[in-house]
Design an enzyme around this catalytic site. Structure first.
Site: not given
Ligand code: ZN
Length: 481
Positions: A287, A299, A333-334, A361, A432
């Site tokens: 993503h 990520d 995506e998130e 991912d 994140h």
């Molecule tokens: Zn991800």
């Protein structure tokens, strides 16, 4: 004495093979020819020596940086991806629109008001509403996990700030994430339904740094939206220690996050056109969006770069894959798989031609095993896959592959998926957070990932069978019989 024992052994084996292959003719798909397999192995070894994956990751995280969906960097990421795919020589490059409600982060501060005044490190969860502009103060009610909150009474929770303290467990395959993330996704509406004024939870992460982890959360229709934030692991520990002293704990929270209207981003797609079955596609990707705190290296800049590099190495080689190889760089995506859902909707009349997919991912750790989802007649193909993956240190796991997040809508519609499991031991230290940056990625591990995706794409593009999933998944009981 039977007929076979009378003739030389070599000839008898040859005959046996002929009989077996004749009986299989028209039923069993033909495996990939030996000379083609060695060509694929040559490309695999070239990929392993290539720096392209890391170069793309470095470019994306440096020239675009954080690229939260709907943020000012979102269109820059789309532009970066489109330009790169074209420059890398993909046969086709296009974008498809993806519309979603966007969200903005604002001020985010927290402190202990009493008994021991001090600042805390927090971050708003994605989608959170704001506190009043001068913040809110409330007494903390502590739950060890989401279930404990669910079992609590309105009297315990009403008018308070809910604090959930359970810690995510570390595993190589990341299986600690599911149990821990439930509180992030559902804590706010569960707390609000009992009259809480806000929720703070321990970050869903495995590190011990004073760096909070953001991530998506959702509200429920009809339940008041309350501010939601994550505390860094050491700050959550601090609250637990204070509560263990039996003191009444009061926090002040100031969160400026808020919804910011509808936004349209794009899935960015690049394709290497197949030589004999161009309409049939093998999907790889990652993503394109990230959260806003780091620069989205693990990520999911890594997944984006791995897929782009793998397809590019194939395009630049002399091999022409039979099916098309489609790299999809998924939008948003998130915040709820918006790109994945939009793609499945836009292609619903063409799903038959989506043969199989794999998504990267889960960072940039080395891949250690693969899993398939083959029906019985395709299982002999697993032996060929074992052979081409073995030199990369990748073993066969099982025939129970599950989809990466962005492949869920296509998987639900019947597409088969393939698993390339990465070592995620450290992934949730960074996931994140502001610490998710390019320096955390090891170039040699990226190259191993790229080589694996190169092999996967070529093998699936060339395999003669349809690769459809088994029609009925055997239940556990049936398997034991
Ligand atoms: Zn991800």
């Amino acid at each position: 004495m039977n007929y076979l024992t009378k003739i030389p052994r070599q000839l008898s084996l040859g005959l046996l093979f002929l009989i077996l292959s004749m009986s299989a003719y028209g039923k069993k798909p033909v495996l990939i020819a030996e000379d083609r397999l060695s060509e694929i192995e040559t490309i695999r070894d070239l990929a392993l020596k290539s720096d392209l994956g890391y170069e793309l990751l470095e470019s994306l995280t440096t020239e675009v940086g954080a690229r939260m969906a709907g943020s000012p960097q979102d269109p820059l990421a789309v532009k970066w991806a489109t330009k790169k795919l074209k420059a890398l020589g993909f046969d086709k490059v296009w974008t498809e629109p993806v519309t979603f409600p966007s969200w903005k982060r604002g001020v985010e501060t927290a402190s202990i008001v009493s008994p021991y005044p001090q600042p805390l490190y927090i971050t708003a969860l994605g989608g959170s509403v704001s506190t009043p502009s001068d913040g809110l103060i409330g007494q903390v009610v502590h739950f060890t996990d989401l279930d404990a909150l669910k079992k609590s009474s309105i009297q315990q929770v009403r008018g308070k700030i809910v604090f959930i303290s359970n810690r995510m467990q570390r595993f190589r395959n990341g299986r600690g994430y599911g149990p821990a993330v439930a509180a992030r996704g559902n804590g706010a509406h569960e707390a609000s339904a009992k009259g809480a004024i806000a929720i703070v939870l321990r970050s869903v992460g495995t590190d011990n740094h004073r760096v909070p982890h953001t991530g998506g959360m959702r509200y429920k229709e009809g339940i008041k939206r309350i501010p939601a934030a994550a505390l860094s692991n050491p700050d959550a520990d601090q609250l637990v220690r204070i509560l263990a002293r039996g003191k009444s704990l009061k926090l002040k929270l100031n969160i400026g996050a808020h919804p910011a209207g509808e936004y349209t981003s794009y899935n960015v797609i690049g394709e290497i056109t197949g030589s004999s079955k161009p309409k049939e596609v093998v999907i790889i990707g990652g993503h394109l969006d990230s959260w806003d705190l780091g620069t989205g290296a693990v990520d999911d800049g890594a997944g984006v770069a791995i897929a782009m590099a793998a397809a590019t190495i194939i395009k630049k080689s002399k091999i022409k894959p039979k099916r098309s190889i489609r790299v999809i760089l998924w939008a948003n995506e998130e915040q709820g798989l918006f790109g994945a859902k939009a793609y499945a909707k836009a292609h619903h009349q063409d799903l038959e031609n989506h043969i199989i997919g794999a998504e990267s991912d889960f960072g940039a750790g080395r891949i250690y095993e693969f899993s398939s989802l083959f029906k019985e007649e395709d299982k002999p193909f697993i032996e060929q896959l074992k052979r081409v993956f073995r030199p990369l240190g990748i073993k066969y796991a099982n025939n129970e592959a599950t989809p990466g997040p962005d492949l869920i809508p296509l998987f639900t519609s019947g597409m088969s998926v393939f698993g390339l499991a990465q070592d995620g031991w450290d992934y949730f230290d960074l996931h994140h957070t502001a610490d998710d940056t390019c320096d955390k990625v090891e170039p040699a591990a990226m190259a191993q990932n790229v080589a694996a995706y190169t092999v996967f794409s070529l093998m699936m593009a060339d395999y003669a069978g349809d690769l459809k999933r088994p029609t009925k998944q055997k239940t556990k009981q049936q398997k034991e019989k």
